[in-house]
Design an enzyme around this catalytic site. Structure first.
Site, PDB file in Angstrom:
ATOM      1  N   GLN A 162      35.125 -19.579   8.990  1.00  0.00           N
ATOM      2  CA  GLN A 162      34.119 -19.570   7.617  1.00  0.00           C
ATOM      3  C   GLN A 162      32.622 -19.512   8.317  1.00  0.00           C
ATOM      4  O   GLN A 162      31.906 -18.757   7.606  1.00  0.00           O
ATOM      5  CB  GLN A 162      33.932 -21.079   7.216  1.00  0.00           C
ATOM      6  CG  GLN A 162      33.114 -21.115   6.162  1.00  0.00           C
ATOM      7  CD  GLN A 162      33.019 -22.438   5.447  1.00  0.00           C
ATOM      8  OE1 GLN A 162      32.097 -22.821   4.686  1.00  0.00           O
ATOM      9  NE2 GLN A 162      34.185 -23.508   5.782  1.00  0.00           N
ATOM     10  N   ARG A 208      42.591  -8.777  14.907  1.00  0.00           N
ATOM     11  CA  ARG A 208      43.584  -8.567  15.822  1.00  0.00           C
ATOM     12  C   ARG A 208      44.657  -7.844  14.878  1.00  0.00           C
ATOM     13  O   ARG A 208      45.040  -8.363  13.914  1.00  0.00           O
ATOM     14  CB  ARG A 208      44.226  -9.987  16.142  1.00  0.00           C
ATOM     15  CG  ARG A 208      43.590 -10.262  17.588  1.00  0.00           C
ATOM     16  CD  ARG A 208      44.204 -11.397  18.354  1.00  0.00           C
ATOM     17  NE  ARG A 208      43.772 -12.694  17.413  1.00  0.00           N
ATOM     18  CZ  ARG A 208      44.508 -13.735  17.562  1.00  0.00           C
ATOM     19  NH1 ARG A 208      45.174 -13.903  18.958  1.00  0.00           N
ATOM     20  NH2 ARG A 208      44.084 -14.783  16.754  1.00  0.00           N
ATOM     21  N   LEU A 268      42.227  -4.069  15.982  1.00  0.00           N
ATOM     22  CA  LEU A 268      41.885  -3.383  17.284  1.00  0.00           C
ATOM     23  C   LEU A 268      42.229  -4.579  18.257  1.00  0.00           C
ATOM     24  O   LEU A 268      41.850  -5.603  18.122  1.00  0.00           O
ATOM     25  CB  LEU A 268      40.606  -3.102  17.673  1.00  0.00           C
ATOM     26  CG  LEU A 268      40.074  -2.205  18.848  1.00  0.00           C
ATOM     27  CD1 LEU A 268      40.962  -0.767  18.619  1.00  0.00           C
ATOM     28  CD2 LEU A 268      38.668  -2.212  18.688  1.00  0.00           C
ATOM     29  N   ASP A 269      43.246  -4.028  19.189  1.00  0.00           N
ATOM     30  CA  ASP A 269      43.656  -5.212  20.170  1.00  0.00           C
ATOM     31  C   ASP A 269      42.602  -4.985  21.412  1.00  0.00           C
ATOM     32  O   ASP A 269      42.605  -4.001  21.993  1.00  0.00           O
ATOM     33  CB  ASP A 269      45.008  -4.890  20.667  1.00  0.00           C
ATOM     34  CG  ASP A 269      45.461  -6.009  21.876  1.00  0.00           C
ATOM     35  OD1 ASP A 269      44.608  -6.796  22.304  1.00  0.00           O
ATOM     36  OD2 ASP A 269      46.507  -6.116  22.421  1.00  0.00           O
ATOM     37  N   PHE A 279      33.563 -16.930  18.084  1.00  0.00           N
ATOM     38  CA  PHE A 279      34.664 -17.262  19.148  1.00  0.00           C
ATOM     39  C   PHE A 279      34.418 -18.639  19.557  1.00  0.00           C
ATOM     40  O   PHE A 279      33.266 -18.989  19.775  1.00  0.00           O
ATOM     41  CB  PHE A 279      34.916 -16.300  20.210  1.00  0.00           C
ATOM     42  CG  PHE A 279      35.459 -14.746  19.702  1.00  0.00           C
ATOM     43  CD1 PHE A 279      36.523 -14.776  18.773  1.00  0.00           C
ATOM     44  CD2 PHE A 279      34.638 -13.717  20.155  1.00  0.00           C
ATOM     45  CE1 PHE A 279      37.065 -13.501  18.457  1.00  0.00           C
ATOM     46  CE2 PHE A 279      35.354 -12.515  19.643  1.00  0.00           C
ATOM     47  CZ  PHE A 279      36.439 -12.254  18.867  1.00  0.00           C
ATOM     48  N   LYS A 316      35.577 -26.555  21.244  1.00  0.00           N
ATOM     49  CA  LYS A 316      35.605 -25.752  20.011  1.00  0.00           C
ATOM     50  C   LYS A 316      35.269 -26.786  18.898  1.00  0.00           C
ATOM     51  O   LYS A 316      35.645 -28.127  18.950  1.00  0.00           O
ATOM     52  CB  LYS A 316      37.312 -25.581  19.953  1.00  0.00           C
ATOM     53  CG  LYS A 316      37.824 -24.338  20.738  1.00  0.00           C
ATOM     54  CD  LYS A 316      39.070 -24.171  20.405  1.00  0.00           C
ATOM     55  CE  LYS A 316      39.998 -23.130  21.319  1.00  0.00           C
ATOM     56  NZ  LYS A 316      41.165 -22.566  20.777  1.00  0.00           N
ATOM     57  N   GLU A 365      34.161 -27.584  10.783  1.00  0.00           N
ATOM     58  CA  GLU A 365      32.898 -28.016  10.148  1.00  0.00           C
ATOM     59  C   GLU A 365      32.971 -29.553  10.223  1.00  0.00           C
ATOM     60  O   GLU A 365      31.630 -30.114  10.571  1.00  0.00           O
ATOM     61  CB  GLU A 365      33.668 -27.763   8.635  1.00  0.00           C
ATOM     62  CG  GLU A 365      32.888 -28.579   7.469  1.00  0.00           C
ATOM     63  CD  GLU A 365      31.331 -28.046   7.373  1.00  0.00           C
ATOM     64  OE1 GLU A 365      31.173 -26.735   7.239  1.00  0.00           O
ATOM     65  OE2 GLU A 365      30.461 -28.916   7.261  1.00  0.00           O
ATOM     66  N   ASP A 409      29.512 -25.161   8.959  1.00  0.00           N
ATOM     67  CA  ASP A 409      29.924 -23.753   8.887  1.00  0.00           C
ATOM     68  C   ASP A 409      29.143 -22.536   7.960  1.00  0.00           C
ATOM     69  O   ASP A 409      28.300 -21.937   8.531  1.00  0.00           O
ATOM     70  CB  ASP A 409      31.477 -23.527   8.298  1.00  0.00           C
ATOM     71  CG  ASP A 409      32.370 -24.009   9.340  1.00  0.00           C
ATOM     72  OD1 ASP A 409      32.456 -23.991  10.416  1.00  0.00           O
ATOM     73  OD2 ASP A 409      33.598 -24.333   8.722  1.00  0.00           O
ATOM     74  N   GLY A 456      14.080 -38.913  -0.449  1.00  0.00           N
ATOM     75  CA  GLY A 456      12.622 -38.743  -0.636  1.00  0.00           C
ATOM     76  C   GLY A 456      12.144 -40.053  -0.930  1.00  0.00           C
ATOM     77  O   GLY A 456      12.341 -41.032  -0.834  1.00  0.00           O
ATOM     78  N   GLY A 457      10.644 -39.739  -1.101  1.00  0.00           N
ATOM     79  CA  GLY A 457       9.607 -40.905  -1.563  1.00  0.00           C
ATOM     80  C   GLY A 457       9.706 -41.411  -2.910  1.00  0.00           C
ATOM     81  O   GLY A 457       9.306 -42.318  -3.283  1.00  0.00           O
TER      82      GLY A 457
HETATM   83  N1  COA Z   1      42.001  -8.597  20.183  1.00  0.00           N
HETATM   84  C1  COA Z   1      42.667  -9.039  21.112  1.00  0.00           C
HETATM   85  N2  COA Z   1      42.409 -10.609  21.138  1.00  0.00           N
HETATM   86  C2  COA Z   1      41.453 -11.193  20.287  1.00  0.00           C
HETATM   87  C3  COA Z   1      40.860 -10.246  19.016  1.00  0.00           C
HETATM   88  C4  COA Z   1      41.099  -9.091  19.038  1.00  0.00           C
HETATM   89  N3  COA Z   1      40.727  -8.408  18.256  1.00  0.00           N
HETATM   90  N4  COA Z   1      40.316 -11.289  18.549  1.00  0.00           N
HETATM   91  C5  COA Z   1      40.352 -12.682  19.157  1.00  0.00           C
HETATM   92  N5  COA Z   1      41.052 -12.416  20.061  1.00  0.00           N
HETATM   93  C6  COA Z   1      41.613 -13.416  21.051  1.00  0.00           C
HETATM   94  C7  COA Z   1      40.299 -14.108  21.752  1.00  0.00           C
HETATM   95  O1  COA Z   1      40.291 -13.099  22.769  1.00  0.00           O
HETATM   96  C8  COA Z   1      40.607 -15.301  22.246  1.00  0.00           C
HETATM   97  O2  COA Z   1      41.651 -15.314  23.119  1.00  0.00           O
HETATM   98  P1  COA Z   1      41.471 -16.051  24.715  1.00  0.00           P
HETATM   99  O3  COA Z   1      41.306 -17.592  24.455  1.00  0.00           O
HETATM  100  O4  COA Z   1      42.746 -15.501  25.301  1.00  0.00           O
HETATM  101  O5  COA Z   1      40.319 -15.667  25.411  1.00  0.00           O
HETATM  102  C9  COA Z   1      41.556 -15.699  20.922  1.00  0.00           C
HETATM  103  O6  COA Z   1      41.757 -14.581  20.321  1.00  0.00           O
HETATM  104  C10 COA Z   1      40.521 -16.540  19.912  1.00  0.00           C
HETATM  105  O7  COA Z   1      40.084 -17.398  20.605  1.00  0.00           O
HETATM  106  P2  COA Z   1      39.345 -18.587  19.750  1.00  0.00           P
HETATM  107  O8  COA Z   1      38.174 -17.872  19.161  1.00  0.00           O
HETATM  108  O9  COA Z   1      38.726 -19.668  20.640  1.00  0.00           O
HETATM  109  O10 COA Z   1      40.163 -19.033  18.376  1.00  0.00           O
HETATM  110  P3  COA Z   1      40.822 -20.505  18.188  1.00  0.00           P
HETATM  111  O11 COA Z   1      41.765 -20.289  17.110  1.00  0.00           O
HETATM  112  O12 COA Z   1      41.480 -20.861  19.504  1.00  0.00           O
HETATM  113  O13 COA Z   1      39.659 -21.391  17.852  1.00  0.00           O
HETATM  114  C11 COA Z   1      37.544 -22.155  16.438  1.00  0.00           C
HETATM  115  C12 COA Z   1      38.996 -21.321  16.658  1.00  0.00           C
HETATM  116  C13 COA Z   1      36.870 -21.829  15.300  1.00  0.00           C
HETATM  117  C14 COA Z   1      37.907 -23.614  16.919  1.00  0.00           C
HETATM  118  C15 COA Z   1      36.765 -21.429  17.618  1.00  0.00           C
HETATM  119  O14 COA Z   1      36.824 -20.099  17.471  1.00  0.00           O
HETATM  120  C16 COA Z   1      35.342 -22.029  17.782  1.00  0.00           C
HETATM  121  O15 COA Z   1      35.023 -23.057  18.400  1.00  0.00           O
HETATM  122  N6  COA Z   1      34.276 -21.161  17.451  1.00  0.00           N
HETATM  123  C17 COA Z   1      32.826 -21.494  17.866  1.00  0.00           C
HETATM  124  C18 COA Z   1      32.617 -22.571  16.354  1.00  0.00           C
HETATM  125  C19 COA Z   1      32.818 -22.127  14.861  1.00  0.00           C
HETATM  126  O16 COA Z   1      32.245 -21.001  14.627  1.00  0.00           O
HETATM  127  N7  COA Z   1      33.670 -23.002  14.389  1.00  0.00           N
HETATM  128  C20 COA Z   1      33.809 -22.979  12.897  1.00  0.00           C
HETATM  129  C21 COA Z   1      34.855 -22.014  12.471  1.00  0.00           C
HETATM  130  S1  COA Z   1      34.435 -22.112  10.804  1.00  0.00           S
END
Ligand code: COA
Length: 425
Positions: free
Chosen positions: A17, A38, A72-73, A97, A136, A139, A168, A247-248
């Site tokens: 979000q 992904r 895209l990977d 991320f 990590k 919200e 968020d 507020g006040g």
């Molecule tokens: N191709 C290949 N790999 C991809 C990719 C792509 N196009 N897009 C994402 N990935 C991989 C990343 O490389 C990563 O892999 P790694 O851990 O091996 O390096 C993984 O997918 C994504 O990791 P992450 O962002 O940590 O996702 P998560 O699902 O584990 O955690 C959150 C989710 C939201 C907790 C985390 O992203 C976070 O803390 N974000 C920052 C704070 C935030 O915005 N939070 C609110 C979200 S609403």
């Protein structure tokens, strides 16, 4: 009419979000937002809280309007090459991320900056540098760690999180402002920069008035809090203040006609000092206009429970809309508690585009919140969110200028396919 951010191209690595809120706003202002997802998986929210089988969820569609989607990977060598080309062609990379993901992907700031020195790299993380920087965050964690939860709810109850997604969507808004500011600075320096917004910081910014009260507390009790009138001593941290006004000008949520059966038959009522005499007349207490216990704001502070109980006797004789009508005519600040159903049906919000109906090929029509920020010379048209990878070939050809042969090569490399593990599942 042209759009404010026409010509700005965003490489959108956001998900869930917080980040998508930011890039959706930029798209609404006219930026070309290319969402990188992904292969086979996409933004996880596509499949979360699904209400229509096999269709992108409202969670996803309502946060990803006006974007294009490329799959895209980025861990595949050819995928990395494509990503490098995208970095060259885009103005801003936005990501939320988990900590360290972009570095692990092989694209730390230094590398991105060397590929495209003009690129702005904008990130949302849960926390800024410090003890929690590697965590990590979602919200409610941000609401709890940013000071909102400890100051929300009733004094004798649990800390509460709010329904408004201040961690968020709030941080997404902060980041969007950082991005357009960096774009403006770039017009003078020609250089990109890093823009970061931590969710804890964003929530604390929105809870600013409570840090104000924390410091006032050192100088004595917070007299506008109900707790003061109730004779309950304050501790050393700002307490939860129920529905007391921040507020006040003291305010409360009061019952209206029908409250026994309608959970939203309430109105927020503010006893703003300049209209106190009008309030006294409306509720039928003209004597309070001159009575020393009620006439002046300081005298009222220790009697707020009694005063609001008396006002409520009046509001309970009216529906929330009748009360709003009467009070507004007297310039008395108030607001009915509107349910989501009432907001969804509100014709004036439809007319301004704040609530919009959008059509989607697999899920049909749905309601969304449109752009709440209106620019007179850059109107927003809300367009449906992209299907997963809907624009992959279009972006490879149109944005990166790849030939049919190069596009075929990329397809053959597996960079556009789901990772093997997911494919097997
Ligand atoms: N191709 C290949 N790999 C991809 C990719 C792509 N196009 N897009 C994402 N990935 C991989 C990343 O490389 C990563 O892999 P790694 O851990 O091996 O390096 C993984 O997918 C994504 O990791 P992450 O962002 O940590 O996702 P998560 O699902 O584990 O955690 C959150 C989710 C939201 C907790 C985390 O992203 C976070 O803390 N974000 C920052 C704070 C935030 O915005 N939070 C609110 C979200 S609403």
């Amino acid at each position: 009419m042209t759009k404010a951010l026409k010509g700005v191209r965003i490489l959108d690595f956001t998900h869930v979000q917080s980040g998508p809120t930011c890039t959706q706003l930029l798209a609404w202002f006219g930026a070309d937002v290319i969402k990188v997802e992904r292969p086979g998986v996409g933004d996880i929210t596509r499949g979360q809280l699904q209400d229509v089988p096999n269709a992108d969820s409202l969670y996803f569609t309502m946060l990803n309007h006006n974007k294009r989607s490329i799959t895209l990977d980025t861990k595949n060598p050819k995928g990395k090459e494509v990503l490098t080309e995208l970095i060259k062609q885009c103005d801003v990379l936005v990501e939320n991320f988990g900590p360290g993901v972009l570095d692990r992907m092989g694209f730390p700031w230094e590398k991105i900056h060397s590929i495209n020195p003009k690129m702005i790299v904008a990130s949302i993380k849960g926390f800024g540098p410090g003890p929690y920087e590697d965590c990590k965050v979602y919200e409610n964690v941000a609401q709890c760690t940013g000071g909102a939860a400890s100051t929300t709810g009733f004094r004798d109850g649990l800390p509460l999180v709010t329904g408004a997604q201040i961690g968020d969507s709030g941080t997404g808004l902060h980041l969007a402002l950082g991005i357009v500011t960096a774009l403006y600075q770039r017009t003078m320096t020609g250089q990109g920069q890093k823009v970061t917004a931590a969710m804890q910081d964003g929530v604390l910014n929105l809870s600013r008035v409570k840090l104000r009260d924390q410091q006032r507390l050192v100088h004595g009790p917070l007299k506008e809090y109900s707790q003061f009138g109730e004779g309950i001593p304050f501790g050393d941290a700002v307490p939860r203040a129920g529905n007391d006004s921040g507020g006040g000008q003291p305010g409360r949520i009061l019952k209206c006609k029908g409250w026994e059966t309608d959970p939203n038959a309430y109105i927020y009522f503010i006893t703003q000092a300049p209209v106190w005499e009008k309030i006294c007349d409306v509720i039928g207490e003209p004597g309070w206009k001159t009575h020393p216990d009620y006439a002046k704001p300081p005298a009222r502070l220790s009697r707020l429970n009694e005063i609001f109980a008396r006002i409520e006797l009046w509001t309970m004789t009216k529906t929330k809309f009748e009360a709003m009508d009467i009070l507004n005519k007297q310039d008395i600040p108030c607001g009915p508690i509107l349910s989501m159903k009432e907001l969804a049906e509100d014709q004036s919000l439809r007319a301004t585009g704040t609530v919009v109906e959008v059509d989607h090929p697999t899920r049909g029509k749905y309601l969304s919140v449109g752009n709440p920020i209106k620019l007179s010379d850059s109107p927003t048209e809300v367009k449906r969110s992209p299907l997963l990878g809907e624009h992959t070939d279009e972006i490879l050809r149109q944005v990166l200028g790849f030939s049919d042969h190069q596009v075929a090569e990329i397809h053959d490399s597996g960079a556009l396919d789901p990772p093997r593990k997911q494919a097997a599942e």
